[in-house]
Enzyme design. Structure first.
Site, PDB file in Angstrom:
ATOM      1  N   GLY A 165     -23.154   9.402 -12.881  1.00 47.00           N
ATOM      2  CA  GLY A 165     -22.051   9.508 -13.833  1.00 47.00           C
ATOM      3  C   GLY A 165     -21.529  10.893 -14.114  1.00 47.00           C
ATOM      4  O   GLY A 165     -20.612  11.063 -14.907  1.00 47.00           O
ATOM      5  N   GLU A 207     -28.957   9.293 -10.164  1.00 48.10           N
ATOM      6  CA  GLU A 207     -28.200   8.612  -9.101  1.00 48.10           C
ATOM      7  C   GLU A 207     -26.767   9.129  -9.000  1.00 48.10           C
ATOM      8  O   GLU A 207     -25.819   8.380  -9.228  1.00 48.10           O
ATOM      9  CB  GLU A 207     -28.172   7.108  -9.408  1.00 48.10           C
ATOM     10  CG  GLU A 207     -29.539   6.479  -9.415  1.00 48.10           C
ATOM     11  CD  GLU A 207     -29.544   5.057  -9.955  1.00 48.10           C
ATOM     12  OE1 GLU A 207     -30.493   4.328  -9.655  1.00 48.10           O
ATOM     13  OE2 GLU A 207     -28.603   4.679 -10.690  1.00 48.10           O
ATOM     14  N   PRO A 208     -26.595  10.383  -8.647  1.00 51.05           N
ATOM     15  CA  PRO A 208     -25.226  10.890  -8.545  1.00 51.05           C
ATOM     16  C   PRO A 208     -24.521  10.327  -7.310  1.00 51.05           C
ATOM     17  O   PRO A 208     -25.109  10.282  -6.224  1.00 51.05           O
ATOM     18  CB  PRO A 208     -25.430  12.399  -8.396  1.00 51.05           C
ATOM     19  CG  PRO A 208     -26.768  12.528  -7.743  1.00 51.05           C
ATOM     20  CD  PRO A 208     -27.601  11.379  -8.265  1.00 51.05           C
ATOM     21  N   GLY A 209     -23.305   9.888  -7.473  1.00 53.58           N
ATOM     22  CA  GLY A 209     -22.496   9.461  -6.328  1.00 53.58           C
ATOM     23  C   GLY A 209     -21.307  10.399  -6.219  1.00 53.58           C
ATOM     24  O   GLY A 209     -21.242  11.264  -5.344  1.00 53.58           O
ATOM     25  N   ARG A 210     -20.418  10.241  -7.187  1.00 54.00           N
ATOM     26  CA  ARG A 210     -19.191  11.043  -7.210  1.00 54.00           C
ATOM     27  C   ARG A 210     -19.469  12.549  -7.132  1.00 54.00           C
ATOM     28  O   ARG A 210     -18.778  13.268  -6.414  1.00 54.00           O
ATOM     29  CB  ARG A 210     -18.447  10.748  -8.521  1.00 54.00           C
ATOM     30  CG  ARG A 210     -17.098  11.422  -8.658  1.00 54.00           C
ATOM     31  CD  ARG A 210     -16.559  11.310 -10.090  1.00 54.00           C
ATOM     32  NE  ARG A 210     -16.859  10.064 -10.728  1.00 54.00           N
ATOM     33  CZ  ARG A 210     -16.025   9.028 -10.837  1.00 54.00           C
ATOM     34  NH1 ARG A 210     -14.816   9.125 -10.352  1.00 54.00           N
ATOM     35  NH2 ARG A 210     -16.392   7.916 -11.448  1.00 54.00           N
ATOM     36  N   TYR A 234      -7.406   3.386 -13.211  1.00 52.52           N
ATOM     37  CA  TYR A 234      -8.007   4.129 -14.335  1.00 52.52           C
ATOM     38  C   TYR A 234      -7.076   5.183 -14.917  1.00 52.52           C
ATOM     39  O   TYR A 234      -7.519   6.011 -15.712  1.00 52.52           O
ATOM     40  CB  TYR A 234      -9.279   4.868 -13.877  1.00 52.52           C
ATOM     41  CG  TYR A 234     -10.252   4.061 -13.070  1.00 52.52           C
ATOM     42  CD1 TYR A 234     -10.850   2.919 -13.592  1.00 52.52           C
ATOM     43  CD2 TYR A 234     -10.601   4.450 -11.783  1.00 52.52           C
ATOM     44  CE1 TYR A 234     -11.760   2.196 -12.843  1.00 52.52           C
ATOM     45  CE2 TYR A 234     -11.509   3.733 -11.031  1.00 52.52           C
ATOM     46  CZ  TYR A 234     -12.084   2.611 -11.564  1.00 52.52           C
ATOM     47  OH  TYR A 234     -12.990   1.900 -10.832  1.00 52.52           O
ATOM     48  N   CYS A 246       4.461  -2.349  -2.026  1.00 50.03           N
ATOM     49  CA  CYS A 246       5.546  -3.017  -2.749  1.00 50.03           C
ATOM     50  C   CYS A 246       5.152  -3.210  -4.196  1.00 50.03           C
ATOM     51  O   CYS A 246       4.903  -4.339  -4.638  1.00 50.03           O
ATOM     52  CB  CYS A 246       5.846  -4.349  -2.091  1.00 50.03           C
ATOM     53  SG  CYS A 246       6.401  -4.074  -0.428  1.00 50.03           S
ATOM     54  N   GLU A 247       5.037  -2.115  -4.903  1.00 47.96           N
ATOM     55  CA  GLU A 247       4.613  -2.179  -6.286  1.00 47.96           C
ATOM     56  C   GLU A 247       4.921  -0.843  -6.938  1.00 47.96           C
ATOM     57  O   GLU A 247       4.573   0.197  -6.385  1.00 47.96           O
ATOM     58  CB  GLU A 247       3.098  -2.457  -6.309  1.00 47.96           C
ATOM     59  CG  GLU A 247       2.561  -2.585  -7.681  1.00 47.96           C
ATOM     60  CD  GLU A 247       1.263  -3.409  -7.718  1.00 47.96           C
ATOM     61  OE1 GLU A 247       1.044  -4.284  -6.858  1.00 47.96           O
ATOM     62  OE2 GLU A 247       0.488  -3.147  -8.639  1.00 47.96           O
ATOM     63  N   TYR A 305     -15.107   6.796  -4.290  1.00 47.96           N
ATOM     64  CA  TYR A 305     -14.387   5.630  -4.807  1.00 47.96           C
ATOM     65  C   TYR A 305     -12.945   5.539  -4.309  1.00 47.96           C
ATOM     66  O   TYR A 305     -12.094   4.977  -4.977  1.00 47.96           O
ATOM     67  CB  TYR A 305     -14.430   5.608  -6.348  1.00 47.96           C
ATOM     68  CG  TYR A 305     -15.848   5.622  -6.868  1.00 47.96           C
ATOM     69  CD1 TYR A 305     -16.690   4.536  -6.665  1.00 47.96           C
ATOM     70  CD2 TYR A 305     -16.366   6.733  -7.528  1.00 47.96           C
ATOM     71  CE1 TYR A 305     -18.006   4.554  -7.115  1.00 47.96           C
ATOM     72  CE2 TYR A 305     -17.674   6.763  -7.982  1.00 47.96           C
ATOM     73  CZ  TYR A 305     -18.491   5.677  -7.773  1.00 47.96           C
ATOM     74  OH  TYR A 305     -19.784   5.690  -8.220  1.00 47.96           O
TER      75      TYR A 305
END
Ligand code: LLP
Length: 463
Positions: A278, A320-323, A364, A391-392, A421
């Site tokens: 996190g 548990e670092p990911g980012r 987000y 298309c948005e 991510y």
């Protein structure tokens, strides 16, 4: 998540478009080292290079859009986490941020462990040779089949997330004649200051078992009685993209409080606690993330102080670092297709990807930076919104950023800090093909995840 608006930039000073933008940077050609990977710079011609290779060459060879990952930077960050926590703690890289077999091998070589949260991630980890005992298996609804594969493979730990799962894993392990090491994931009731969808320690959400009302204590009580389980610790993950350490501090205190209650009730001192991942990274120059050594020092001190106060042996800590490892290592390289100025508002810059390769802005309201990378420019700053080809109208990659006013179709622009991510949450919306991940190091580039093809799409469409 938004920064304050600032009236600089729009072409008509009397109209201030809504947005996140701050003042234009003093030098649009500068690359802030906070948001770009270590080896990124500009060559003598002003072209951005990474790992010794310029982006024009990368675009020619691999096409755009593409995620360009700086392998050296990945290894430096992984090693920094490993070194910061030392041998009395474990670092589990969170594979959900981005996982591929090359990444698994780098992690293995750098001495990190791996957190997986699905059968697919487990298969990737095992197929790249990560020893099973260095894998933690997560998830709030693991299927019986996934649990069986994990137990059979001999994963180091399964993180249990519900009362049902305690029983399921215990029975499965027992039926296989095994005793599975497990941690129990608890929610500590902390409100992490991050987007609602990525905060996970408040009680009103799907993950973990609340400490409140004695539920977590009851979960431990039940797990301790089951022969198929060896309870090795308590797990807490409070959310993602967090800068403020106080949430971790409260979480650590509450988890240690539970360890003390367990000792008092059962006479057992659980040997491990996991404080999850996190830790935030810089997406723009306004973000100031902590260094791994500061985080390690803060977390280990908090835990050992709380344990001393409770007269507990300090448990082995894991994180548990990911980012924080993979996020800053990659940028997304796009080619500009159209440049559409809207009077008094902003200029819409359309690129050849979009929400299919980066859903974070739409999902987000995440902020990103962007730079012109195929050349430098002395033109004035122009307030832009970088949008995709989907298309948005919510198909926004960078909500508000300044690019040079002479930006033109064919220019290459890059969005830094897209290592986490983005590829892992990529989709085929509008049947757009997911971009490749190209790893660069020491003047060499290689595809570690190839670009999808129309054949890939049609192969799934069985008519
Ligand atoms: N451990 C657990 C149990 C987790 O659930 C997560 C992330 C991590 C570790 C790694 O967190 P990190 O260090 O990467 O922040 N898709 C969102 C983030 C979702 C995070 C889910 N769990 C985003 O793009 O911001």
């Amino acid at each position: 998540m938004s920064r304050s608006a600032h009236p600089a930039g729009p072409r008509h000073a009397d109209v201030v478009p809504e947005g996140h933008y701050s003042a234009p940077p003093a030098d649009l050609n500068a690359l802030d080292t906070k948001v770009w990977a270590h080896t990124v710079g500009r060559d003598a011609d002003g072209v951005v290079t990474v790992g010794g290779i310029d982006v024009k060459r990368l675009a020619e060879e691999f096409g755009t859009p593409a995620y360009i990952l700086d392998e050296e930077d990945f290894r430096i960050r992984a090693r920094a986490w490993r070194t910061a926590f030392g041998h009395d703690a474990d670092v589990f890289y969170a594979g959900k941020a981005f996982l591929s077999r090359a990444v698994v091998r780098w992690l293995h070589e750098e001495g990190l462990n791996l957190d997986v949260c699905s059968g697919g991630e487990l298969a990737t980890a095992l197929s790249a040779g990560m020893p099973a005992e260095r894998i933690a298996f997560h998830g709030n609804n693991k299927s019986a089949e996934e649990i069986e594969r994990a137990v059979r493979a001999g994963v180091g730990r399964i993180v249990l997330d519900s009362f049902q799962e305690i029983v399921r894993v215990a029975h499965l392990a027992q039926s296989l004649g095994k005793r599975q090491q497990v941690q129990i994931r608890v929610t500590v009731g902390v409100e992490a200051h991050t987007h609602e969808f990525i905060a996970t320690a408040h009680e009103d959400q799907k993950f973990g078992i609340p400490l409140a009302g004695g539920q977590a204590a009851e979960a431990v009580r039940r797990a301790l009685q089951l022969d198929g389980l060896e309870v090795i610790g308590i797990h807490s993950h409070i959310g993602s993209q967090i800068f403020d350490m106080s949430g971790f501090e409260v979480a650590a205190h509450r988890v240690v409080g539970l360890l003390k209650d367990i000792r008092d009730e059962h006479g057992v001192e659980l040997p491990e606690i996991d404080l999850g991942g996190g830790l935030g990274i810089a997406y723009t120059s306004d973000d100031d993330p902590r260094e791994p050594h500061e985080i390690a020092k803060a977390l280990t001190e908090i835990v050992s102080r709380a344990c001393d106060a409770a007269r507990l042996r300090t448990p082995r800590i894991s994180v548990e670092p990911g980012r924080a490892i993979v996020g800053p290592t990659a940028f997304t390289l796009y080619e500009v297709g159209t440049v559409k100025p809207l009077d008094g508002l902003r200029t819409y810059v359309s690129v050849d990807g979009g929400m299919s390769d980066n859903i974070r802005t739409a999902l987000y309201d995440a902020e990103y930076s962007v730079a012109l990378v195929s050349r430098t420019s002395g033109a004035a700053p122009m307030l832009c919104r970088v949008v995709g080809k989907h298309c948005e109208s919510g198909d926004i990659v960078v909500k508000d950023a300044f690019l040079p006013a002479d930006l033109a179709p064919g220019d290459l622009i890059a969005v830094p800090a897209t290592g986490a991510y983005c590829r892992s949450m990529a989709s085929n919306y509008n049947h757009v093909l997911r971009p490749p991940v190209v790893a660069v190091r020491d003047g060499e580039a290689r595809v570690i995840v190839r670009r999808e093809t129309e054949e890939d799409l049609l192969r799934l469409d069985v008519g």
